[in-house]
Design a protein around this motif. Sequence first.
Motif, PDB file in Angstrom:
ATOM      1  N   CYS A   1      43.696  41.088  39.178  1.00 17.07           N
ATOM      2  CA  CYS A   1      44.175  41.792  40.382  1.00 17.07           C
ATOM      3  C   CYS A   1      44.956  43.054  40.032  1.00 17.07           C
ATOM      4  O   CYS A   1      44.819  44.072  40.708  1.00 17.07           O
ATOM      5  CB  CYS A   1      45.048  40.868  41.226  1.00 17.07           C
TER       6      CYS A   1
ATOM      7  N   ARG B   1      31.073  31.230  38.299  1.00 16.75           N
ATOM      8  CA  ARG B   1      30.834  32.589  38.800  1.00 16.75           C
ATOM      9  C   ARG B   1      29.376  32.830  39.157  1.00 16.75           C
ATOM     10  O   ARG B   1      29.075  33.740  39.913  1.00 16.75           O
ATOM     11  CB  ARG B   1      31.260  33.614  37.766  1.00 16.75           C
TER      12      ARG B   1
ATOM     13  N   ILE C   1      29.656  31.382  42.770  1.00 15.47           N
ATOM     14  CA  ILE C   1      30.835  31.723  43.575  1.00 15.47           C
ATOM     15  C   ILE C   1      31.199  33.176  43.260  1.00 15.47           C
ATOM     16  O   ILE C   1      31.781  33.468  42.225  1.00 15.47           O
ATOM     17  CB  ILE C   1      32.028  30.794  43.253  1.00 15.47           C
ATOM     18  N   PRO C   2      30.847  34.102  44.148  1.00 13.77           N
ATOM     19  CA  PRO C   2      31.115  35.516  43.870  1.00 13.77           C
ATOM     20  C   PRO C   2      32.597  35.864  44.041  1.00 13.77           C
ATOM     21  O   PRO C   2      33.330  35.185  44.752  1.00 13.77           O
ATOM     22  CB  PRO C   2      30.264  36.238  44.910  1.00 13.77           C
ATOM     23  N   SER C   3      32.998  36.929  43.384  1.00 10.96           N
ATOM     24  CA  SER C   3      34.356  37.444  43.550  1.00 10.96           C
ATOM     25  C   SER C   3      34.473  38.147  44.887  1.00 10.96           C
ATOM     26  O   SER C   3      33.502  38.689  45.407  1.00 10.96           O
ATOM     27  CB  SER C   3      34.702  38.419  42.428  1.00 10.96           C
ATOM     28  N   ILE C   4      35.682  38.119  45.436  1.00  8.26           N
ATOM     29  CA  ILE C   4      35.954  38.838  46.673  1.00  8.26           C
ATOM     30  C   ILE C   4      36.907  39.970  46.316  1.00  8.26           C
ATOM     31  O   ILE C   4      38.103  39.749  46.119  1.00  8.26           O
ATOM     32  CB  ILE C   4      36.571  37.918  47.738  1.00  8.26           C
ATOM     33  N   GLY C   5      36.366  41.168  46.195  1.00  8.84           N
ATOM     34  CA  GLY C   5      37.172  42.315  45.779  1.00  8.84           C
ATOM     35  C   GLY C   5      37.715  42.080  44.375  1.00  8.84           C
ATOM     36  O   GLY C   5      36.981  41.676  43.471  1.00  8.84           O
TER      37      GLY C   5
ATOM     38  N   ILE D   1      39.720  39.740  43.534  1.00  9.66           N
ATOM     39  CA  ILE D   1      40.117  38.340  43.371  1.00  9.66           C
ATOM     40  C   ILE D   1      38.965  37.536  42.803  1.00  9.66           C
ATOM     41  O   ILE D   1      37.869  37.489  43.372  1.00  9.66           O
ATOM     42  CB  ILE D   1      40.580  37.743  44.717  1.00  9.66           C
ATOM     43  N   ASP D   2      39.218  36.890  41.684  1.00  8.85           N
ATOM     44  CA  ASP D   2      38.239  36.024  41.037  1.00  8.85           C
ATOM     45  C   ASP D   2      38.226  34.693  41.784  1.00  8.85           C
ATOM     46  O   ASP D   2      39.002  33.791  41.503  1.00  8.85           O
ATOM     47  CB  ASP D   2      38.618  35.837  39.572  1.00  8.85           C
ATOM     48  N   THR D   3      37.332  34.584  42.742  1.00 11.20           N
ATOM     49  CA  THR D   3      37.286  33.422  43.622  1.00 11.20           C
ATOM     50  C   THR D   3      36.991  32.139  42.859  1.00 11.20           C
ATOM     51  O   THR D   3      37.517  31.076  43.210  1.00 11.20           O
ATOM     52  CB  THR D   3      36.220  33.639  44.715  1.00 11.20           C
TER      53      THR D   3
END
Length: 185
Positions: free
Chosen positions: A27, A52, A55-59, A61-63
Amino acid sequence: MNFLNFVILTLLQLYTSVLLLRVWMQCVRADFYNPFSQFIVKITQPIVRPLRSFIPSIGPIDTASVLLAYILILLGIIIPSYLSGTSIPFSLMFPFAFIELLTAAGKMIFWLIIIRAILSWVSQGRNPIDRLLFQLTEPLMAPIRRVIPAMGGLDFSAMIVILVLYALNYLRVDVLQWLLSVTLY
């Protein structure tokens, strides 16, 4: 059972902290070539990389890491209650785990600030971890420094961030008590 409970909870909390540190490093766009950053990436990569893929990252943030940390905290709630024979209402587990995830992030920030303050007395910027700690804590301390500048060579921004974290911890207790009262009645 207490020994087993302690070992399991300690391992879950440590790995959760490492995952949250990885998320925070991404971040704030910390230097990932730093030796300590490389350690954090290497210790989390075997589990985060497969997650990964779906589960994609949101901006920034490593979701995948956040979700894994949430699951570990959920396990840290379920396993001790199972070992002790007590049970937590199912409706409380998920919000309680979310609040504990935020608490773990706050504790991580708290310790990063404390370690940065101690290292500032000892190494004075000559250690590679100093630069990383600066990158990790400065996004929280710089806005405070703009409002309250250093007085007499003393920087109060670290103390103010820690006071805010303490206040948020008291808020956590109030929210948990409210959740219990709403659920039980």
